[in-house]
Design an enzyme around this catalytic site. Structure first.
Site, PDB file in Angstrom:
ATOM      1  N   ASN A   9       0.845  -1.189   0.000  1.00  0.00           N
ATOM      2  CA  ASN A   9       0.000   0.000   0.000  1.00  0.00           C
ATOM      3  C   ASN A   9       0.891   1.254   0.000  1.00  0.00           C
ATOM      4  OD1 ASN A   9      -1.530   2.232   0.878  1.00  0.00           O
ATOM      5  ND2 ASN A   9      -3.026   0.894   1.888  1.00  0.00           N
ATOM      6  N   HIS A  11       0.140   4.379  -0.057  1.00  0.00           N
ATOM      7  CA  HIS A  11      -0.298   5.438   0.853  1.00  0.00           C
ATOM      8  C   HIS A  11       0.308   5.214   2.240  1.00  0.00           C
ATOM      9  CE1 HIS A  11      -3.242   7.208  -1.851  1.00  0.00           C
ATOM     10  NE2 HIS A  11      -3.623   5.986  -2.153  1.00  0.00           N
ATOM     11  N   ASP A  68      -1.522  -3.657  10.533  1.00  0.00           N
ATOM     12  CA  ASP A  68      -2.885  -3.969  10.130  1.00  0.00           C
ATOM     13  C   ASP A  68      -3.803  -2.986  10.837  1.00  0.00           C
ATOM     14  OD1 ASP A  68      -4.326  -5.760   8.356  1.00  0.00           O
ATOM     15  OD2 ASP A  68      -5.454  -6.319  10.144  1.00  0.00           O
ATOM     16  N   PHE A 148      -6.542   8.117   2.208  1.00  0.00           N
ATOM     17  CA  PHE A 148      -6.974   6.902   1.509  1.00  0.00           C
ATOM     18  C   PHE A 148      -7.993   6.176   2.381  1.00  0.00           C
ATOM     19  CE2 PHE A 148      -4.819   3.416   3.810  1.00  0.00           C
ATOM     20  CZ  PHE A 148      -3.982   4.172   4.629  1.00  0.00           C
TER      21      PHE A 148
HETATM   22  P1  IMP Z   1      -5.151  -2.905   6.105  1.00  0.00           P
HETATM   23  O1  IMP Z   1      -4.340  -2.516   7.289  1.00  0.00           O
HETATM   24  O2  IMP Z   1      -4.415  -2.613   4.831  1.00  0.00           O
HETATM   25  O3  IMP Z   1      -5.655  -4.308   6.166  1.00  0.00           O
HETATM   26  O4  IMP Z   1      -6.382  -1.917   6.099  1.00  0.00           O
HETATM   27  C1  IMP Z   1      -7.713  -2.332   6.239  1.00  0.00           C
HETATM   28  C2  IMP Z   1      -8.642  -1.339   5.605  1.00  0.00           C
HETATM   29  O5  IMP Z   1      -8.637  -0.135   6.349  1.00  0.00           O
HETATM   30  C3  IMP Z   1      -8.333  -0.972   4.164  1.00  0.00           C
HETATM   31  O6  IMP Z   1      -9.552  -0.914   3.490  1.00  0.00           O
HETATM   32  C4  IMP Z   1      -7.702   0.368   4.235  1.00  0.00           C
HETATM   33  O7  IMP Z   1      -8.021   1.139   3.101  1.00  0.00           O
HETATM   34  C5  IMP Z   1      -8.353   0.945   5.501  1.00  0.00           C
HETATM   35  N1  IMP Z   1      -7.385   1.809   6.160  1.00  0.00           N
HETATM   36  C6  IMP Z   1      -6.173   1.462   6.674  1.00  0.00           C
HETATM   37  N2  IMP Z   1      -5.568   2.538   7.186  1.00  0.00           N
HETATM   38  C7  IMP Z   1      -6.403   3.577   6.986  1.00  0.00           C
HETATM   39  C8  IMP Z   1      -6.305   4.967   7.286  1.00  0.00           C
HETATM   40  O8  IMP Z   1      -5.314   5.478   7.819  1.00  0.00           O
HETATM   41  N3  IMP Z   1      -7.365   5.728   6.927  1.00  0.00           N
HETATM   42  C9  IMP Z   1      -8.488   5.216   6.329  1.00  0.00           C
HETATM   43  N4  IMP Z   1      -8.609   3.933   6.019  1.00  0.00           N
HETATM   44  C10 IMP Z   1      -7.572   3.121   6.342  1.00  0.00           C
END
Ligand code: IMP
Length: 193
Positions: A9, A11, A68, A148
């Site tokens: 990711n 971002h 995560d 994001f």
């Molecule tokens: P993961 O940590 O990549 O599994 O994130 C889980 C979900 O939460 C994904 O859909 C990300 O887009 C969302 N997410 C993770 N971090 C952020 C953040 O800082 N802001 C908004 N959404 C987030």
């Protein structure tokens, strides 16, 4: 110190890169030739962060960390939580996830929510966990286009704007990931000192 951030990711990579000391040289699994999706199918954020970091460490045997994150909404009993990336089911976009959340929250008075991030680090073969959270509320519509994920619908407590209306440094100074990364950095600094 060389450190791999087990993420694809960009971002997240940008957010974390701006917070690390210059002495830490960050790289990604892709730069080491790992191009497959890193598995994250556990039932908790801690489980997923550990699964991701172990996956990369087993292959590269280098110091690395993974994060995560979940958005936990009080009125939805903590959902989408660990399923935040797949809330609108597999292969759906972030827009679909946000639309589903806004539908589920239509007419709901209690808008309280929090983002929670768990970072798992493997340093010289030993595992360490760090955690950060930020409380806030879910708006009734999307506001802003920075950031994001769920940023356009999340307004942190005490602020008039969403994460998607803040610049990166402002978001990092109060966010779930910012808090967890600061713990990680302090720990790494102690180890280096
Ligand atoms: P993961 O940590 O990549 O599994 O994130 C889980 C979900 O939460 C994904 O859909 C990300 O887009 C969302 N997410 C993770 N971090 C952020 C953040 O800082 N802001 C908004 N959404 C987030």
């Amino acid at each position: 110190m060389n450190l791999i951030f087990a993420t694809n990711n960009l971002h997240k990579l940008e957010e974390v890169s701006t917070m690390l000391n210059k002495s830490i040289v960050l790289s990604t699994p892709k730069q080491w030739g790992i191009v497959d999706d890193i598995p994250e199918d556990q039932l908790t954020l801690e489980g997923n962060a550990l699964q991701k970091v172990r996956y990369v460490h087993e292959r590269l045997r280098e110091n690395c960390f993974a994060d995560d994150t979940g958005l936990e909404v009080e009125a939805l009993n903590g959902a989408p939580g660990v399923r935040s990336a797949r809330y609108a089911e597999q292969a759906k976009s972030m827009q679909d996830n946000m639309e589903k959340l806004l539908r589920e929250m239509a007419g709901v008075a209690n808008r309280n929510a929090r983002f929670r991030t768990v970072i798992a680090l493997i340093l010289h073969g030993k595992e360490h966990l760090f955690e950060g959270e930020v409380k806030g509320e879910i708006l009734c519509e999307k506001m802003g286009c920075k950031g994001f994920g769920y940023d356009p619908v999340f307004r942190p407590l005490g602020y008039e704007v969403t994460f998607a209306e803040m610049d990166l440094n402002e978001k990092n100074s109060i966010s779930h990931r910012g808090k967890a990364v600061r713990q990680l950095v302090n720990f790494l600094n102690q180890c280096a000192g």
